[in-house]
Design a protein around this motif. Structure first.
Motif, PDB file in Angstrom:
ATOM      1  N   ALA A 147       0.830  -1.199   0.000  1.00  0.00           N
ATOM      2  CA  ALA A 147       0.000   0.000   0.000  1.00  0.00           C
ATOM      3  C   ALA A 147       0.863   1.247   0.000  1.00  0.00           C
ATOM      4  O   ALA A 147       1.836   1.334   0.738  1.00  0.00           O
ATOM      5  N   ALA A 148       0.512   2.206  -0.858  1.00  0.00           N
ATOM      6  CA  ALA A 148       1.271   3.461  -0.926  1.00  0.00           C
ATOM      7  C   ALA A 148       0.430   4.617  -0.406  1.00  0.00           C
ATOM      8  O   ALA A 148      -0.665   4.853  -0.904  1.00  0.00           O
ATOM      9  N   PRO A 149       0.936   5.333   0.585  1.00  0.00           N
ATOM     10  CA  PRO A 149       0.185   6.480   1.105  1.00  0.00           C
ATOM     11  C   PRO A 149       0.369   7.729   0.231  1.00  0.00           C
ATOM     12  O   PRO A 149       1.489   8.126  -0.066  1.00  0.00           O
ATOM     13  N   MET A 150      -0.751   8.318  -0.180  1.00  0.00           N
ATOM     14  CA  MET A 150      -0.743   9.605  -0.905  1.00  0.00           C
ATOM     15  C   MET A 150      -1.818  10.426  -0.230  1.00  0.00           C
ATOM     16  O   MET A 150      -2.928  10.535  -0.722  1.00  0.00           O
ATOM     17  N   LEU A 151      -1.457  10.967   0.934  1.00  0.00           N
ATOM     18  CA  LEU A 151      -2.517  11.446   1.830  1.00  0.00           C
ATOM     19  C   LEU A 151      -3.043  12.852   1.567  1.00  0.00           C
ATOM     20  O   LEU A 151      -3.941  13.300   2.250  1.00  0.00           O
ATOM     21  N   GLN A 152      -2.494  13.553   0.586  1.00  0.00           N
ATOM     22  CA  GLN A 152      -3.044  14.901   0.411  1.00  0.00           C
ATOM     23  C   GLN A 152      -4.486  14.806  -0.073  1.00  0.00           C
ATOM     24  O   GLN A 152      -4.862  13.847  -0.728  1.00  0.00           O
ATOM     25  N   SER A 153      -5.279  15.796   0.288  1.00  0.00           N
ATOM     26  CA  SER A 153      -6.686  15.751  -0.090  1.00  0.00           C
ATOM     27  C   SER A 153      -6.868  16.256  -1.516  1.00  0.00           C
ATOM     28  O   SER A 153      -5.960  16.856  -2.101  1.00  0.00           O
ATOM     29  N   ASN A 154      -8.043  15.981  -2.065  1.00  0.00           N
ATOM     30  CA  ASN A 154      -8.444  16.481  -3.386  1.00  0.00           C
ATOM     31  C   ASN A 154      -7.512  16.062  -4.522  1.00  0.00           C
ATOM     32  O   ASN A 154      -7.237  16.853  -5.424  1.00  0.00           O
ATOM     33  N   ILE A 155      -7.018  14.830  -4.501  1.00  0.00           N
ATOM     34  CA  ILE A 155      -6.262  14.352  -5.668  1.00  0.00           C
ATOM     35  C   ILE A 155      -7.285  14.131  -6.779  1.00  0.00           C
ATOM     36  O   ILE A 155      -8.170  13.290  -6.665  1.00  0.00           O
ATOM     37  N   ASP A 156      -7.181  14.935  -7.825  1.00  0.00           N
ATOM     38  CA  ASP A 156      -8.230  14.940  -8.840  1.00  0.00           C
ATOM     39  C   ASP A 156      -7.890  13.998  -9.983  1.00  0.00           C
ATOM     40  O   ASP A 156      -6.756  13.520 -10.093  1.00  0.00           O
ATOM     41  N   THR A 157      -8.873  13.747 -10.838  1.00  0.00           N
ATOM     42  CA  THR A 157      -8.657  12.784 -11.923  1.00  0.00           C
ATOM     43  C   THR A 157      -7.719  13.341 -13.000  1.00  0.00           C
ATOM     44  O   THR A 157      -7.127  12.572 -13.741  1.00  0.00           O
ATOM     45  N   ASP A 158      -7.555  14.659 -13.072  1.00  0.00           N
ATOM     46  CA  ASP A 158      -6.542  15.228 -13.968  1.00  0.00           C
ATOM     47  C   ASP A 158      -5.149  14.812 -13.492  1.00  0.00           C
ATOM     48  O   ASP A 158      -4.244  14.605 -14.302  1.00  0.00           O
ATOM     49  N   ALA A 159      -4.974  14.716 -12.169  1.00  0.00           N
ATOM     50  CA  ALA A 159      -3.677  14.292 -11.623  1.00  0.00           C
ATOM     51  C   ALA A 159      -3.509  12.787 -11.806  1.00  0.00           C
ATOM     52  O   ALA A 159      -2.418  12.310 -12.093  1.00  0.00           O
ATOM     53  N   ILE A 160      -4.574  12.043 -11.639  1.00  0.00           N
ATOM     54  CA  ILE A 160      -4.493  10.582 -11.779  1.00  0.00           C
ATOM     55  C   ILE A 160      -4.119  10.239 -13.226  1.00  0.00           C
ATOM     56  O   ILE A 160      -3.273   9.401 -13.468  1.00  0.00           O
ATOM     57  N   ILE A 161      -4.773  10.889 -14.175  1.00  0.00           N
ATOM     58  CA  ILE A 161      -4.295  10.777 -15.555  1.00  0.00           C
ATOM     59  C   ILE A 161      -4.536  12.085 -16.303  1.00  0.00           C
ATOM     60  O   ILE A 161      -5.669  12.483 -16.544  1.00  0.00           O
ATOM     61  N   PRO A 162      -3.447  12.771 -16.661  1.00  0.00           N
ATOM     62  CA  PRO A 162      -3.600  14.023 -17.411  1.00  0.00           C
ATOM     63  C   PRO A 162      -4.262  13.748 -18.759  1.00  0.00           C
ATOM     64  O   PRO A 162      -4.051  12.692 -19.350  1.00  0.00           O
ATOM     65  N   SER A 163      -5.022  14.710 -19.209  1.00  0.00           N
ATOM     66  CA  SER A 163      -5.762  14.550 -20.458  1.00  0.00           C
ATOM     67  C   SER A 163      -4.854  14.198 -21.627  1.00  0.00           C
ATOM     68  O   SER A 163      -5.219  13.420 -22.503  1.00  0.00           O
ATOM     69  N   ARG A 164      -3.619  14.757 -21.621  1.00  0.00           N
ATOM     70  CA  ARG A 164      -2.726  14.506 -22.763  1.00  0.00           C
ATOM     71  C   ARG A 164      -2.319  13.042 -22.865  1.00  0.00           C
ATOM     72  O   ARG A 164      -1.797  12.602 -23.877  1.00  0.00           O
ATOM     73  N   GLU A 165      -2.544  12.271 -21.776  1.00  0.00           N
ATOM     74  CA  GLU A 165      -2.188  10.853 -21.789  1.00  0.00           C
ATOM     75  C   GLU A 165      -3.333   9.968 -22.302  1.00  0.00           C
ATOM     76  O   GLU A 165      -3.190   8.757 -22.423  1.00  0.00           O
ATOM     77  N   MET A 166      -4.476  10.581 -22.568  1.00  0.00           N
ATOM     78  CA  MET A 166      -5.621   9.818 -23.073  1.00  0.00           C
ATOM     79  C   MET A 166      -5.588   9.881 -24.588  1.00  0.00           C
ATOM     80  O   MET A 166      -6.303  10.644 -25.209  1.00  0.00           O
ATOM     81  N   LYS A 167      -4.739   9.025 -25.178  1.00  0.00           N
ATOM     82  CA  LYS A 167      -4.401   9.255 -26.579  1.00  0.00           C
ATOM     83  C   LYS A 167      -5.264   8.518 -27.573  1.00  0.00           C
ATOM     84  O   LYS A 167      -5.299   8.871 -28.739  1.00  0.00           O
ATOM     85  N   ARG A 168      -5.898   7.444 -27.137  1.00  0.00           N
ATOM     86  CA  ARG A 168      -6.642   6.657 -28.112  1.00  0.00           C
ATOM     87  C   ARG A 168      -8.089   6.490 -27.664  1.00  0.00           C
ATOM     88  O   ARG A 168      -8.409   6.627 -26.488  1.00  0.00           O
ATOM     89  N   VAL A 169      -8.966   6.154 -28.624  1.00  0.00           N
ATOM     90  CA  VAL A 169     -10.358   5.920 -28.297  1.00  0.00           C
ATOM     91  C   VAL A 169     -10.432   4.501 -27.734  1.00  0.00           C
ATOM     92  O   VAL A 169     -10.847   3.578 -28.407  1.00  0.00           O
ATOM     93  N   SER A 170      -9.971   4.332 -26.519  1.00  0.00           N
ATOM     94  CA  SER A 170      -9.811   2.992 -25.985  1.00  0.00           C
ATOM     95  C   SER A 170      -9.698   3.040 -24.472  1.00  0.00           C
ATOM     96  O   SER A 170      -9.278   4.048 -23.894  1.00  0.00           O
ATOM     97  N   LYS A 171     -10.049   1.930 -23.847  1.00  0.00           N
ATOM     98  CA  LYS A 171      -9.913   1.832 -22.397  1.00  0.00           C
ATOM     99  C   LYS A 171      -8.536   1.281 -22.024  1.00  0.00           C
ATOM    100  O   LYS A 171      -8.208   1.181 -20.853  1.00  0.00           O
TER     101      LYS A 171
END
Ligand code: SF4
Lengths: 467, 205
Positions: B11-35
């Motif tokens: 388990a990895a602790p990342m305890l800061q609050s409000n970790i948003d989905t842009d941080a989880i994966i930046p939009s520029r990394e969503m490169k293909r029409v695929s999961k």
């Protein structure tokens, strides 16, 4: 029994109560866009499933499409064209309504849905986009979902929804000079935190909300998700009814009369009970701006980056420090002393005709400070057209703003166009997250007048000094 | 969908609050029409030295040797807030994350987890800080155990913390059900509802 507005809409849409307050909810409208809708449609296709009511499904090209004049399917976003083409193909195969790149009805989903009368009071509308909550401004139950849930809604016309609790946020009193709906919502989030609405359906009400025009109400509801609410809603009043009259997809003829009669029954009963009530004195709301990387990092425009609360724990302090470092500010930094590199007017929060009129009023006869990249992106092709008919485009251009085609544009960065590395941008958008508007950009969220004033000043500026 | 019954892992602790989905994966990394193909983009802004680059930073927790093979995240309040992008969950899943324990979740993110076989667990912030302290001492040895059937998390110390999850969601995860299939079994009911609905609200058809 006395019910809240939300409760009334919920009850009219429950097909079956599932475990523990979750309900199988009937969905009236689904909206998609090329960023997330493409995946939902394609994945549905791959599973051999059909869209059950394609005539009630709408799709727009807003996220990836370029906003440069003369645009085509080609975009500055790497592989963006694939998304556009995939969406077009999948939309045609599914037989849904598509507002394509150069369709005169094209625009940002949350701008065109109200504009075309697709969202209606008392209806349920979902979209795989978190700012779907904007559309609650017309008295609809509208909320953002993921792509898998969108597939579910498309294939079954229902969603399994955990029922949120009821919260009332009442804005009492009148707004002061220079204060807009954007400031109201930033103020709320700043006071009650970015998680303040978690688990709640928020009904906005009170004198100041009643006084807002529909477009401003859309701005208010737009950031309900930044408050972490399930969604936001405002009771439909005469303004909402007049707003919808004659719009392309609004009810017509006999249906219009029936609809209006029903819409007039959509309000919270006087003795209905909310699980939580927040009351906000509008006299205490100033033009507001964010200083950090969370929408709760706000302060009044003429004040300073605040000292952290005494009760902050170590991790919270770390978060605050990280945000200050990222934004290159520190406790006590006066916001209006920060010079800026960019000014952005656009996004589903503030890109409607009323927003552009306000900004243009302030910009008229003035010039954007040198070194500031200033951009105005109308929220829809019809907003753009309307603005051009009123000559607003000329005012923006003369002031030194770029005048664009409609779309999400630099509200978010997908690897294409962006503000520069570590550039400070004052923006009418809704998210000030790290790198949201480009790698390491520093975004300050504010109202269109604040952005316009700042563009002229070349630093963050108090709009009241310029209006 | 894979079934989720129990799990044990780093388990990895990342305890800061409000970790948003842009941080989880930046939009520029969503490169293909695929999961698929999103795992590499997970936390890209923090994980790599340059936007779009693949050179690892030294200070990001998941890049540290002691956190190799992390399958559980320990987070603060409002994890997964922001954009509805399901890519955040697809990226976590592809990376190997099976459980996210947080003191609060973005609603859309929470639902997206359930739909993709990742278990979201809500515990009090104090409990999570306590778990993080134990884990941090020796992340590879001090693993967390999670049992969904019996709804508990076991700390390295042996102490167990129970959590709540709606029975329906629990069933979905444990049986790895495709929720659309489950709902399609109710088609008759939905049709019946729809007939009445269309009579009452004819303008919405
Ligand atoms: S304008 Fe921005 S926030 Fe709104 S839908 Fe587009 S990307 Fe999302």
């Amino acid at each position: 029994m006395a019910n809240t507005l939300f409760e009334k809409i919920w009850q009219s849409h429950v097909i079956e109560n599932l475990d523990d307050g979750a309900g199988l909810i009937y969905i009236d409208r689904v909206f998609l866009h090329e960023r997330t809708g493409s995946i939902a449609l394609k994945s549905l296709e791959a599973d051999n499933r059909k869209v059950v009511s394609p005539e009630q499904v709408f799709c727009t090209m807003d996220h990836i499409v370029d906003t440069f004049p003369g645009r085509t399917d080609k975009t500055t976003m790497p592989s963006g064209e694939d998304f556009i083409i995939a969406t077009r193909e999948a939309s045609h195969n599914a037989g849904i309504n598509l507002f394509d790149v150069n369709d005169p009805l094209q625009g940002i989903v949350h701008v065109i849905s109200p504009e075309l009368g697709i969202v209606q009071p008392g209806a349920t509308l979902v979209c795989p986009d978190s700012h779907t909550c904007s559309q609650g401004a017309l008295g609809a139950l509208a909320w953002g979902i993921g792509s898998s849930e969108a597939e579910h809604a498309l294939a079954t016309k229902t969603l399994r929804v955990t029922k949120p609790k009821n919260m009332k946020v009442e804005f009492y009193g009148k707004l002061s000079f220079g204060v807009t709906a954007k400031d109201m919502i930033l103020h709320l989030i700043g006071e009650y935190s970015a998680a303040g609405g978690a688990g709640y359906m928020v009904e906005f009400c009170g004198e100041a909300v009643e006084n807002l025009e529909i477009e401003a109400r859309l701005t208010l509801c737009n950031m309900a998700v930044e408050f972490s609410a399930f969604s936001g809603i405002i009771a439909p009043d005469q303004k909402a009814i007049e707003y919808l009259a004659g719009r392309k997809y609004a009810p017509k003829g006999e249906n219009w009369n029936k609809a209006v009669k029903y819409w007039q029954s959509l309000f919270t009963d006087t003795d209905a009970v909310f699980d939580k009530v927040i009351r906000i004195d509008c006299q205490k709301i100033y033009p507001t701006i964010t200083w950090g990387n969370s929408p709760q990092h706000t302060c009044a425009i003429n004040s300073v980056v605040p000292t952290p609360d005494d009760n902050c724990d170590e991790n919270q302090l770390k978060t605050l420090n990280k945000a200050m470092q990222y934004m290159d500010v520190s406790v006590g930094t006066k916001l209006t002393e920060l010079s800026i590199d960019g000014a952005f007017i656009g996004s589903c929060t503030n890109s409607r005709i009323s927003d552009l009129r306000l900004a243009a009023q302030l910009l008229k006869g003035k010039k954007v400070a040198s070194g500031v990249k200033a951009i105005c992106v109308p929220g829809s092709t019809s907003v753009k057209k309307q603005a051009e008919e009123e000559g607003l485009d000329k005012i923006f251009i003369a002031a030194g703003f770029e005048w664009r085609e409609s779309g999400c544009s630099m509200c978010f960065n997908a690897g294409g166009e962006s503000f520069g590395f570590q550039h400070r941008v004052v923006t009418t958008t809704n998210r000030n997250f790290e790198s949201r508007q480009g790698p390491q950009t520093r975004s300050h969220l504010a109202s269109p007048v604040t952005v316009a004033a700042s563009a002229i000043a070349g630093r963050i500026a108090d709009p009241r000094e310029y209006i | 969908m894979d079934k989720f019954i129990q799990h044990q892992g780093v388990a990895a602790p990342m305890l800061q609050s409000n970790i948003d989905t842009d941080a989880i994966i930046p939009s520029r990394e969503m490169k293909r029409v695929s999961k698929d193909g999103l795992g590499e983009g997970l936390f890209a802004g923090w994980r790599y030295t340059l936007p779009g680059g693949r050179e690892l930073t030294t200070d990001f927790i998941l890049n540290k040797a002691e956190y190799a093979n992390t399958t559980i995240l320990l987070a603060g309040d409002n994890f997964g807030c922001g954009s509805s992008r399901e890519h955040a969950v697809w990226a976590l899943k592809e990376y190997g994350v099976k459980v996210v324990i947080a003191s609060g979740f973005g609603t859309i993110f929470y639902n997206n987890c359930i739909r993709n076989g990742i278990l979201p667990v809500q515990l009090s912030y104090e409990t999570i800080v306590g778990l993080a302290e134990q884990v941090q001492a020796q992340p590879q040895e001090n693993q967390l155990a999670v049992n969904l059937q019996e709804t508990w998390i076991e700390a390295p110390s042996g102490e167990r913390f129970t959590f709540d999850i709606e029975p329906e969601r629990k069933t979905m995860l444990i049986e790895g059900l495709d929720v659309i299939d489950v709902t399609l079994k109710l088609t008759d009911k939905i049709k019946h509802f729809q007939q009445n609905y269309q009579l009452t609200y004819p303008w919405l058809n």
